[in-house]
Motif scaffolding. Structure first.
Motif, PDB file in Angstrom:
ATOM      1  N   LYS A 434       0.856  -1.183   0.000  1.00 15.61           N
ATOM      2  CA  LYS A 434       0.000   0.000   0.000  1.00 15.61           C
ATOM      3  C   LYS A 434       0.895   1.237   0.000  1.00 15.61           C
ATOM      4  O   LYS A 434       1.875   1.283   0.735  1.00 15.61           O
ATOM      5  CB  LYS A 434      -0.915   0.015   1.222  1.00 15.61           C
ATOM      6  N   THR A 436       1.118   5.755  -0.859  1.00 15.48           N
ATOM      7  CA  THR A 436       0.598   7.043  -1.308  1.00 15.48           C
ATOM      8  C   THR A 436       1.506   7.580  -2.417  1.00 15.48           C
ATOM      9  O   THR A 436       2.720   7.416  -2.368  1.00 15.48           O
ATOM     10  CB  THR A 436       0.551   8.064  -0.169  1.00 15.48           C
ATOM     11  N   LEU A 461      -2.501  -1.358  -3.309  1.00 16.64           N
ATOM     12  CA  LEU A 461      -3.325  -0.157  -3.169  1.00 16.64           C
ATOM     13  C   LEU A 461      -2.451   1.066  -3.414  1.00 16.64           C
ATOM     14  O   LEU A 461      -1.384   1.211  -2.817  1.00 16.64           O
ATOM     15  CB  LEU A 461      -3.925  -0.076  -1.764  1.00 16.64           C
ATOM     16  N   VAL A 463      -2.832   5.138  -3.224  1.00 17.82           N
ATOM     17  CA  VAL A 463      -3.626   6.323  -2.903  1.00 17.82           C
ATOM     18  C   VAL A 463      -3.003   7.469  -3.681  1.00 17.82           C
ATOM     19  O   VAL A 463      -1.932   7.969  -3.332  1.00 17.82           O
ATOM     20  CB  VAL A 463      -3.626   6.616  -1.390  1.00 17.82           C
ATOM     21  N   HIS A 488      -5.430  -1.315  -7.138  1.00 20.86           N
ATOM     22  CA  HIS A 488      -6.579  -0.611  -6.566  1.00 20.86           C
ATOM     23  C   HIS A 488      -6.175   0.852  -6.378  1.00 20.86           C
ATOM     24  O   HIS A 488      -5.355   1.169  -5.522  1.00 20.86           O
ATOM     25  CB  HIS A 488      -6.972  -1.217  -5.220  1.00 20.86           C
ATOM     26  N   VAL A 490      -7.225   4.632  -5.422  1.00 19.79           N
ATOM     27  CA  VAL A 490      -8.213   5.484  -4.768  1.00 19.79           C
ATOM     28  C   VAL A 490      -7.635   6.895  -4.674  1.00 19.79           C
ATOM     29  O   VAL A 490      -6.423   7.099  -4.782  1.00 19.79           O
ATOM     30  CB  VAL A 490      -8.596   4.967  -3.368  1.00 19.79           C
ATOM     31  N   THR A 498      -4.246  14.290  -0.325  1.00 17.15           N
ATOM     32  CA  THR A 498      -3.433  13.299   0.376  1.00 17.15           C
ATOM     33  C   THR A 498      -1.974  13.589   0.076  1.00 17.15           C
ATOM     34  O   THR A 498      -1.482  13.294  -1.007  1.00 17.15           O
ATOM     35  CB  THR A 498      -3.817  11.875  -0.064  1.00 17.15           C
ATOM     36  N   PHE A 552      -4.116   3.817   6.164  1.00 19.00           N
ATOM     37  CA  PHE A 552      -4.501   3.408   4.818  1.00 19.00           C
ATOM     38  C   PHE A 552      -5.972   2.980   4.773  1.00 19.00           C
ATOM     39  O   PHE A 552      -6.675   3.245   3.787  1.00 19.00           O
ATOM     40  CB  PHE A 552      -3.600   2.277   4.309  1.00 19.00           C
ATOM     41  N   ASN A 553      -6.457   2.342   5.841  1.00 17.82           N
ATOM     42  CA  ASN A 553      -7.880   1.998   5.888  1.00 17.82           C
ATOM     43  C   ASN A 553      -8.740   3.257   5.897  1.00 17.82           C
ATOM     44  O   ASN A 553      -9.824   3.288   5.322  1.00 17.82           O
ATOM     45  CB  ASN A 553      -8.182   1.148   7.121  1.00 17.82           C
ATOM     46  N   SER A 556      -8.678   4.563   2.209  1.00 17.01           N
ATOM     47  CA  SER A 556      -9.328   3.755   1.177  1.00 17.01           C
ATOM     48  C   SER A 556     -10.748   3.344   1.545  1.00 17.01           C
ATOM     49  O   SER A 556     -11.527   2.949   0.670  1.00 17.01           O
ATOM     50  CB  SER A 556      -8.512   2.488   0.894  1.00 17.01           C
TER      51      SER A 556
END
Length: 756
Positions: A434, A436, A461, A463, A488, A490, A498, A552-553, A556
């Motif tokens: 995950k 950013t 993921l 971001v 994924h 987002v 962000t 992160f939760n 996302s």
């Protein structure tokens, strides 16, 4: 010692170029005594959120104006361009950087202020200036700085370049054989992409795109004697300066010397081909700056990409905020341009040709090592260095055993953060990555690693902050590239950018799942990582892993009430967390006399934080601020900020890290992260700061900031009146060393010691 000449190298009318000389109302002995009494008795009241201290307890004129402070930063860039001790081509680069900086300032800050005034929503600034007063000061100072840039280029840098065989010449100075070659170049590569636009009853005045360089051409119809106006836009696909091949130059001269001619000169010399049958009477170059800040409604996050792409198209049509013209522009042409563009006299900048000195960056790239900073190659951090030079270190294994503190560019980004993500993508035991992403390069190995991980079946993921200013189009392109690969993607939380710099790797190990983390202050961009100074932490600490998982939760999914142990996260906890720690140092000072605060930031604007630092100073806490750009705090004011020092360092690397240090001895705390002390960072962005717990790393951060504030290295110092003074000589008149060069040497020595 302050070099007196350097301190006044850029004098401004009436007490200072870009200062706002104001008498501080707290500077009387009685007022100072009252403030100290309030501090000692705890009579400064912290409000729930923004106000830091009771405003009535502090002088109303305690803040410097942020816009003028930013212009002062760009003046310091000019001072480097004027400094003969800086390598010549780097001085040319600083002139280019100044131009790029000023362009962005007008596109965003000046344009935004003008828009707020026009819509009636502008308010008095914290510095006490009315919006129109700020705009007037911006105009005055920007005109002065533009004139300074011209003088530095014409009187200093340009002659020095000529002495080294590097020259920018006008068309009339180009040798006849080379004029013929450039004529062929014009016919085959320039002419086909030009679009001359006439202005007459059938052709309205054309739209002039922002930052484009243009020729205004006055034509005479020989049959009627009637005058006509036409505009030609310089193709952005072509170099700003075209290299001239001199027939008389020897092979050696051609290797070490270079001659350039502005693109607009080549086009101007061939206007007869663009307007056959017309007489070219006059031609002048001009350039328009427009409001190019974006406003995107985010209520429907599903349509964010489409909305942003639509707004990017609109950006080209923002209202003008600045018009740059050749200084000898004819009055009737000036009248036409100002009328059609809708600019005021204050928004016109008359400058000598060539305009748009951003193009000097092309000249600064000339391969002349004798005219550049000494070569620098980043080194692998000793904690990550391979035991055998032919084999790459297993970074997951290294991080599992110890935290690793990185300082780029001295520590290589490619052999640390980039290698960490690439190894994670290739590791079959890694289950998820995950990350950013705020800004990265178009051909980023970071993006490639995430794609490889997704194609290998890992949960990935990203971001993505597609609204990173002026990188929006690039971000849209690689966000879609990631989506197509199965990542994924987002776009964070609606209404917040962000901006945090985080990576989380989840790995299956014999004892269960382990989490490996990176928290940094800089973007995941391998190119800027070679030019920006940033710090980062690689760690397998379960506490940090849990914090990043929760964050992160939050980004996302839906987890608005997440709590963190080693992180402070904006917009909820960074400001309050810093204010709490400042208060603790005030109490420490009152009880033990050893309160200590030191910050290293890009900008210091947030009023609540500044007021808290004033309270700390009044209580006797020693406060050091190392700031690169904007600083709205007034240091060294009697009774208010006697114990606060503000320094700035500029050099070959852009100082970009944000570090926050508190306390002395065993009670020291060290934090760093992505947030500057500005409203946008603390209130309108997702930012993250991490506490550093390894004692040797805490020591390294305290030592770094202490070096920057020691006065042993060249720097700029800010005083309470808002003046920045360059300090680059020792008491005996010898030049002070450069801290960045010292850090290069220090990191090289550390690497050599680790090998033994």
């Amino acid at each position: 010692m302050v070099d007196a000449d350097a301190a006044h190298a850029f004098p401004a009318p009436q007490a200072g170029t870009v200062t706002g000389d104001v008498s501080i109302s707290s500077s009387s002995p009685a007022a100072a005594s009252e403030l100290r009494a309030r501090a000692a008795n705890g009579r400064f009241v912290r409000t729930a959120h923004h106000d830091g201290a009771d405003p009535s307890a502090l002088p109303s004129d305690r803040f410097l104006d942020r816009e003028i402070s930013w212009l002062q930063f760009n003046e310091r860039v000019l001072q480097l361009a004027a400094d003969s001790s800086v390598p010549l081509l780097e001085r040319a680069r600083f002139l280019s950087i100044f131009s790029s900086n000023l362009d962005e300032f007008f596109m965003v800050r000046a344009a935004g202020l003008k828009r707020r005034i026009a819509t009636g929503i502008a308010v008095r600034s914290p510095s006490g200036l009315e919006p129109r007063e700020v705009l007037e000061q911006i105009s005055r100072v920007a005109h002065e700085l533009s004139a300074m840039q011209t003088r530095i280029f014409d009187d200093s840098v340009r002659p020095a370049l000529v002495d080294e065989g590097i020259s920018i010449v006008r068309w009339s100075e180009v040798e006849a054989p080379e004029q013929e070659r450039l004529g062929d170049l014009f016919s085959h590569e320039i002419y086909p992409v030009l679009t001359p636009l006439a202005v007459d009853p059938a052709h309205p005045f054309p739209y002039i795109s922002g930052l484009s360089l243009n020729l205004a051409v006055i034509l005479i119809n020989p049959k009627t004697g009637k005058e006509h106006f036409a505009r030609i836009k310089m193709p952005p696909s072509l170099p700003r300066f075209l290299k001239v091949r001199r027939a008389s130059a020897s092979v050696t001269e051609d290797l070490f010397e270079a001659q350039f001619v502005p693109l607009e000169d080549v086009i101007a010399a061939h206007l007869d081909q663009l307007f056959p049958g017309m007489e070219v009477h006059e031609h002048y170059s001009f350039r328009v700056t427009r409001n190019e800040d974006l406003e995107v409604e985010e209520d429907d996050a599903e349509n964010l990409l489409a909305a942003l792409e639509k707004e990017l198209t609109r950006r080209r049509f923002g209202p003008p905020v600045r018009l740059e013209v050749e200084e000898d522009l004819d009055d009737h042409v000036m009248e036409l341009l100002t009328r059609e563009l809708g600019v005021t006299e204050d928004e016109v900048y008359r400058l000598p040709a060539p305009l748009d000195l951003r193009g000097l960056d092309e000249i600064a790239d000339i391969d002349r090592t004798d005219l550049h900073f000494p070569p620098f190659v980043a080194r692998t951090n000793p904690d990550l260095a391979p035991e055998e030079s032919s084999k790459a270190a297993n970074l997951i294994e290294r991080i599992a055993h110890q935290d690793v503190l990185l300082q780029h560019p001295y520590d290589s980004f490619s052999t640390s953060v980039q290698a960490f993500l690439e190894q994670a993508a290739a590791d079959p035991q890694v289950l998820a990555i995950k990350q950013t992403l705020y800004r990265t390069s178009g051909d980023s190995p970071i993006v490639d690693a995430l794609i490889d991980a997704a194609e290998a079946g890992k949960q990935v993921l990203a971001v993505v902050e597609i609204k990173a200013r002026f990188d929006e189009q690039n971000n849209i392109e690689w966000a879609r590239k990631l989506e197509h690969a199965g990542v994924h993607v987002v776009y964070g939380i609606v209404g917040l950018k962000t901006h945090c710099k985080l990576a989380l790797v989840v790995r299956q190990e014999p004892d269960g799942l382990a989490r490996y983390c990176h928290v940094g202050t800089g973007n995941y961009n391998p190119k800027t990582a070679r030019l920006y100074e940033d710090v980062g932490l690689l760690t397998s600490d379960p506490v940090v892993g849990q914090d990043l998982t929760r964050l992160f939760n939050q980004l996302s999914g839906l987890a608005p009430r997440s709590k963190f142990k080693r992180l402070l996260v904006a917009p909820r906890s960074i400001r309050d967390g810093l204010l709490d720690r400042i208060d603790k140092q005030i109490h420490r000072q009152v009880q033990h006399g050893d309160g200590r605060i030191a910050f290293k930031v890009n900008s210091l604007v947030d009023e609540a934080t500044i007021d808290a630092l004033y309270r700390a100073s009044i209580a006797g806490v020693r406060v050091d601020i190392w700031v690169r750009g904007i600083c709205a705090l007034r240091p060294g004011v009697e009774g208010l900020s006697d114990n606060i020092r503000v320094h700035c360092v500029l050099g070959r690397f852009l100082e970009h890290s944000r570090i926050f240090l508190f306390g002395t001895g065993d009670g020291r705390e060290a934090w760093f992260g992505s947030a500057d002390l500005m409203h946008r960072n603390l209130d309108r962005r997702v930012e993250a700061m991490v506490r550093i717990v390894e004692p040797r790393h805490v020591e390294q951060l305290f030592d770094l900031v202490a070096r920057g504030m020691s006065g042993d290295y060249g720097h700029w110092s800010l005083d309470g009146a808002g003046r920045w003074t360059r300090v680059h000589q020792a008491p005996d008149g010898t030049p002070l060393p450069d801290i960045q060069e010292a850090l290069i040497a220090m990191h090289a020595q550390r690497r050599r010691k680790a090998r033994r």
